[in-house]
Design a protein around this motif. Sequence first.
Motif, PDB file in Angstrom:
ATOM      1  N   GLN A 348       0.780  -1.180  -0.183  1.00 54.17           N
ATOM      2  CA  GLN A 348      -0.150  -0.160   0.066  1.00 54.17           C
ATOM      3  C   GLN A 348       0.753   1.348  -0.041  1.00 54.17           C
ATOM      4  OE1 GLN A 348      -3.180   0.226  -0.271  1.00 54.17           O
ATOM      5  NE2 GLN A 348      -3.606  -2.163   0.070  1.00 54.17           N
ATOM      6  N   PRO A 349       0.373   2.521  -0.381  1.00 48.55           N
ATOM      7  CA  PRO A 349      -0.950   2.775  -1.021  1.00 48.55           C
ATOM      8  C   PRO A 349      -1.044   2.024  -2.561  1.00 48.55           C
ATOM      9  CG  PRO A 349       0.418   4.513  -1.204  1.00 48.55           C
ATOM     10  CD  PRO A 349       1.228   3.613  -0.424  1.00 48.55           C
ATOM     11  N   VAL A 350      -2.198   1.741  -2.859  1.00 45.73           N
ATOM     12  CA  VAL A 350      -2.591   1.403  -4.210  1.00 45.73           C
ATOM     13  C   VAL A 350      -3.372   2.596  -4.831  1.00 45.73           C
ATOM     14  CG1 VAL A 350      -3.683  -0.393  -5.748  1.00 45.73           C
ATOM     15  CG2 VAL A 350      -2.386  -1.116  -3.489  1.00 45.73           C
ATOM     16  N   THR A 351      -2.772   3.300  -5.692  1.00 42.44           N
ATOM     17  CA  THR A 351      -3.508   4.259  -6.385  1.00 42.44           C
ATOM     18  C   THR A 351      -3.210   4.163  -7.985  1.00 42.44           C
ATOM     19  OG1 THR A 351      -1.597   5.720  -6.357  1.00 42.44           O
ATOM     20  CG2 THR A 351      -2.897   5.660  -4.204  1.00 42.44           C
ATOM     21  N   TYR A 352      -3.815   5.188  -8.483  1.00 42.09           N
ATOM     22  CA  TYR A 352      -3.504   5.190 -10.107  1.00 42.09           C
ATOM     23  C   TYR A 352      -2.080   5.688 -10.478  1.00 42.09           C
ATOM     24  CZ  TYR A 352      -4.006   7.194 -14.765  1.00 42.09           C
ATOM     25  OH  TYR A 352      -3.996   7.603 -16.005  1.00 42.09           O
ATOM     26  N   ASP A 353      -1.392   6.350  -9.537  1.00 36.45           N
ATOM     27  CA  ASP A 353       0.011   6.800  -9.749  1.00 36.45           C
ATOM     28  C   ASP A 353       1.134   6.054  -9.035  1.00 36.45           C
ATOM     29  OD1 ASP A 353      -0.696   8.790 -11.840  1.00 36.45           O
ATOM     30  OD2 ASP A 353      -1.302  10.194 -10.211  1.00 36.45           O
ATOM     31  N   SER A 354       0.501   4.961  -8.285  1.00 40.43           N
ATOM     32  CA  SER A 354       1.398   4.314  -7.338  1.00 40.43           C
ATOM     33  C   SER A 354       2.309   3.364  -8.046  1.00 40.43           C
ATOM     34  CB  SER A 354       0.853   3.512  -6.154  1.00 40.43           C
ATOM     35  OG  SER A 354      -0.212   2.874  -6.528  1.00 40.43           O
ATOM     36  N   LYS A 355       3.479   3.201  -7.839  1.00 40.09           N
ATOM     37  CA  LYS A 355       4.318   2.051  -8.653  1.00 40.09           C
ATOM     38  C   LYS A 355       4.754   1.067  -7.679  1.00 40.09           C
ATOM     39  CE  LYS A 355       8.520   1.804 -11.554  1.00 40.09           C
ATOM     40  NZ  LYS A 355       9.547   2.478 -12.091  1.00 40.09           N
ATOM     41  N   PRO A 356       4.137  -0.204  -8.085  1.00 40.37           N
ATOM     42  CA  PRO A 356       4.328  -1.058  -7.208  1.00 40.37           C
ATOM     43  C   PRO A 356       5.945  -1.781  -7.179  1.00 40.37           C
ATOM     44  CG  PRO A 356       3.380  -2.083  -9.185  1.00 40.37           C
ATOM     45  CD  PRO A 356       3.518  -0.402  -9.381  1.00 40.37           C
ATOM     46  N   ASP A 357       6.203  -2.251  -6.334  1.00 40.69           N
ATOM     47  CA  ASP A 357       7.787  -2.727  -6.198  1.00 40.69           C
ATOM     48  C   ASP A 357       8.148  -3.467  -7.170  1.00 40.69           C
ATOM     49  OD1 ASP A 357       6.208  -4.825  -5.221  1.00 40.69           O
ATOM     50  OD2 ASP A 357       7.365  -5.403  -3.387  1.00 40.69           O
ATOM     51  N   PHE A 358       7.286  -4.434  -7.879  1.00 39.48           N
ATOM     52  CA  PHE A 358       7.641  -4.898  -9.141  1.00 39.48           C
ATOM     53  C   PHE A 358       6.266  -4.644 -10.007  1.00 39.48           C
ATOM     54  CE2 PHE A 358       9.510  -7.505  -5.927  1.00 39.48           C
ATOM     55  CZ  PHE A 358      10.826  -8.079  -6.471  1.00 39.48           C
ATOM     56  N   GLU A 359       6.543  -4.463 -11.351  1.00 41.93           N
ATOM     57  CA  GLU A 359       5.445  -3.821 -12.291  1.00 41.93           C
ATOM     58  C   GLU A 359       5.389  -4.813 -13.282  1.00 41.93           C
ATOM     59  OE1 GLU A 359       6.116  -0.423 -14.249  1.00 41.93           O
ATOM     60  OE2 GLU A 359       8.111  -0.301 -13.811  1.00 41.93           O
ATOM     61  N   ASP A 360       5.925  -6.205 -13.136  1.00 40.65           N
ATOM     62  CA  ASP A 360       5.864  -7.134 -14.121  1.00 40.65           C
ATOM     63  C   ASP A 360       4.642  -8.035 -13.952  1.00 40.65           C
ATOM     64  OD1 ASP A 360       7.007  -8.276 -11.886  1.00 40.65           O
ATOM     65  OD2 ASP A 360       8.987  -8.667 -12.907  1.00 40.65           O
ATOM     66  N   TYR A 361       4.420  -8.651 -12.905  1.00 39.80           N
ATOM     67  CA  TYR A 361       3.294  -9.728 -12.644  1.00 39.80           C
ATOM     68  C   TYR A 361       1.881  -8.871 -12.687  1.00 39.80           C
ATOM     69  CZ  TYR A 361       3.077  -7.452  -7.819  1.00 39.80           C
ATOM     70  OH  TYR A 361       2.946  -6.780  -7.011  1.00 39.80           O
ATOM     71  N   GLY A 362       1.639  -7.671 -12.511  1.00 39.10           N
ATOM     72  CA  GLY A 362       0.446  -7.101 -12.741  1.00 39.10           C
ATOM     73  C   GLY A 362       0.055  -6.963 -14.297  1.00 39.10           C
ATOM     74  N   LEU A 363       1.132  -6.856 -14.896  1.00 35.78           N
ATOM     75  CA  LEU A 363       0.852  -7.002 -16.234  1.00 35.78           C
ATOM     76  C   LEU A 363       0.548  -8.241 -16.959  1.00 35.78           C
ATOM     77  CD1 LEU A 363       0.833  -5.628 -19.446  1.00 35.78           C
ATOM     78  CD2 LEU A 363       3.480  -5.763 -19.376  1.00 35.78           C
ATOM     79  N   GLY A 364       1.233  -8.992 -16.500  1.00 36.61           N
ATOM     80  CA  GLY A 364       1.031 -10.589 -16.889  1.00 36.61           C
ATOM     81  C   GLY A 364      -0.410 -10.918 -16.691  1.00 36.61           C
ATOM     82  N   CYS A 365      -0.913 -10.641 -15.208  1.00 35.65           N
ATOM     83  CA  CYS A 365      -2.236 -10.692 -14.915  1.00 35.65           C
ATOM     84  C   CYS A 365      -3.396 -10.003 -16.049  1.00 35.65           C
ATOM     85  CB  CYS A 365      -2.687 -10.211 -13.753  1.00 35.65           C
ATOM     86  SG  CYS A 365      -1.680 -11.164 -12.122  1.00 35.65           S
ATOM     87  N   PHE A 366      -2.918  -8.764 -16.492  1.00 37.15           N
ATOM     88  CA  PHE A 366      -3.852  -8.092 -17.189  1.00 37.15           C
ATOM     89  C   PHE A 366      -3.971  -8.735 -18.891  1.00 37.15           C
ATOM     90  CE2 PHE A 366      -4.049  -4.349 -20.195  1.00 37.15           C
ATOM     91  CZ  PHE A 366      -5.211  -3.913 -19.828  1.00 37.15           C
ATOM     92  N   LEU A 367      -2.555  -9.356 -19.063  1.00 36.45           N
ATOM     93  CA  LEU A 367      -2.850  -9.839 -20.242  1.00 36.45           C
ATOM     94  C   LEU A 367      -3.255 -10.980 -20.531  1.00 36.45           C
ATOM     95  CD1 LEU A 367       1.227  -9.036 -21.254  1.00 36.45           C
ATOM     96  CD2 LEU A 367      -0.759  -7.864 -22.076  1.00 36.45           C
ATOM     97  N   LEU A 368      -3.283 -11.705 -19.314  1.00 34.49           N
ATOM     98  CA  LEU A 368      -4.141 -13.018 -19.273  1.00 34.49           C
ATOM     99  C   LEU A 368      -5.639 -12.672 -19.452  1.00 34.49           C
ATOM    100  CD1 LEU A 368      -2.281 -15.173 -16.501  1.00 34.49           C
ATOM    101  CD2 LEU A 368      -2.245 -15.691 -18.830  1.00 34.49           C
ATOM    102  N   ALA A 369      -6.234 -11.641 -18.684  1.00 32.79           N
ATOM    103  CA  ALA A 369      -7.509 -11.561 -18.825  1.00 32.79           C
ATOM    104  C   ALA A 369      -7.744 -11.106 -20.097  1.00 32.79           C
ATOM    105  CB  ALA A 369      -7.607 -10.397 -17.631  1.00 32.79           C
ATOM    106  N   GLY A 370      -6.989 -10.063 -20.739  1.00 35.31           N
ATOM    107  CA  GLY A 370      -7.567  -9.547 -21.997  1.00 35.31           C
ATOM    108  C   GLY A 370      -7.544 -10.649 -23.176  1.00 35.31           C
ATOM    109  N   THR A 371      -6.347 -11.463 -22.990  1.00 35.43           N
ATOM    110  CA  THR A 371      -6.515 -12.589 -24.077  1.00 35.43           C
ATOM    111  C   THR A 371      -7.708 -13.513 -24.212  1.00 35.43           C
ATOM    112  OG1 THR A 371      -5.183 -13.812 -22.893  1.00 35.43           O
ATOM    113  CG2 THR A 371      -4.115 -12.502 -24.482  1.00 35.43           C
ATOM    114  N   GLU A 372      -8.238 -13.622 -22.868  1.00 39.24           N
ATOM    115  CA  GLU A 372      -9.263 -14.657 -22.840  1.00 39.24           C
ATOM    116  C   GLU A 372     -10.828 -13.836 -23.370  1.00 39.24           C
ATOM    117  OE1 GLU A 372     -10.272 -17.608 -22.353  1.00 39.24           O
ATOM    118  OE2 GLU A 372      -8.051 -18.112 -22.279  1.00 39.24           O
TER     119      GLU A 372
END
Length: 378
Positions: A348-372
């Motif tokens: 935390q905090p989780v916001t529009y502009d917050s940058k997570p410690d790793f920004e790779d797995y979030g994209l992986g989740c997003f791509l899995l959702a989008g492809t389905e």
Amino acid sequence: MRIPPLAGRLGLLLLVVTLTAQAQKLPAKKDILAKMTLANAYFMASWPDPGKEIVTNKTRPSNIWTRSVYYEGLMALYGIDKKKPYYEYAVEWGEKHHWGLRSGVNTRNADDQCCGQTYIDLYLIDKKPERLHDIKASIDAMVKSDKVDDWNWVDALQMAMPVFAQLGVLENDPSYFEKMYQIYMYSKTKHGGNGLYNPKDGLWWRDKDFVPPYKEPNGKDCYWSRGNGWVVAALVRVLDIMPKDAPHREEYEKTYLEMMRALPTLQRADGFWNVSLHDPANFGGKELTGTALFTYGMAWGINHGLLDAKVYKPIIARAWNAMASESVHPNGFLGYVQGTGKEPKDGQPVTYDSKPDFEDYGLGCFLLAGTELYKLKK
């Protein structure tokens, strides 16, 4: 808000559908693909060298689980949009790590084995033995042992179960399916005392630290959004890989459907899910990773005839539209991604502009959702 028993949720689910059906529609396929392409282009430009180490609080190799989840998503994207740079980027990642695992072939750690999902996918495209060697050696050692208590946190199911399923199919050897089932069932029914799964609620505790009597501030059980998302992803990926007649398939399908019945009534009005599924006031707010994984699982269920499209399509449309319009920045950066951890207060905090410690797995989740979702629009 009182969370109703699993068996009594059908009426609420129909109410959710009634409220959302008119207001939410999925965008065109080209628009879904455009959002994924934008987000992925941002990441690839940020990491031009896929072998570069990841530096946060310490330095880690880039074949750890966070990056491996990204490559799951990238390979899914490549499956619907066969751009050569995607394939080359994944191959270079494997080559830079010599197709190895973070802790070597003797590791039993699911996080270290997650990279094997992409290694095997790439092996199936080009059967170079080095792509398969280390991950197979690691899993083979587990299959031959008597130990079954390895996956004591639910994230591990997504990280490792698909690898067992892939090897079971590749080798035409049911011993991989059997061992996967044994370790999975120990997680479900033994870890934490009576298992990490609560069939009454259709949800999973993240690990032994969160089984009762642990409670959220509102007195409810602690069900972490992304943790349950990992289980959803594990189940659909295994079901997608395994043959229809594979042993224990009915167990995975049954648990998947129980989770699918539990999740719709917990969705926020804006389309996201909170990080704490039963306590929206405990670090409540928009969060992408759990939302993306639930969207992935529901879209997959519609695509494979396990879920009613009339019921679930409005739910996933609302979720995707929320992520696409409120998380994706104009340059492709993803907001509202919770950083690493294991419970609502972490990252935390989780916001529009917050940058997570790793920004790779979030994209992986997003791509899995989008492809389905892209497949759903065919």
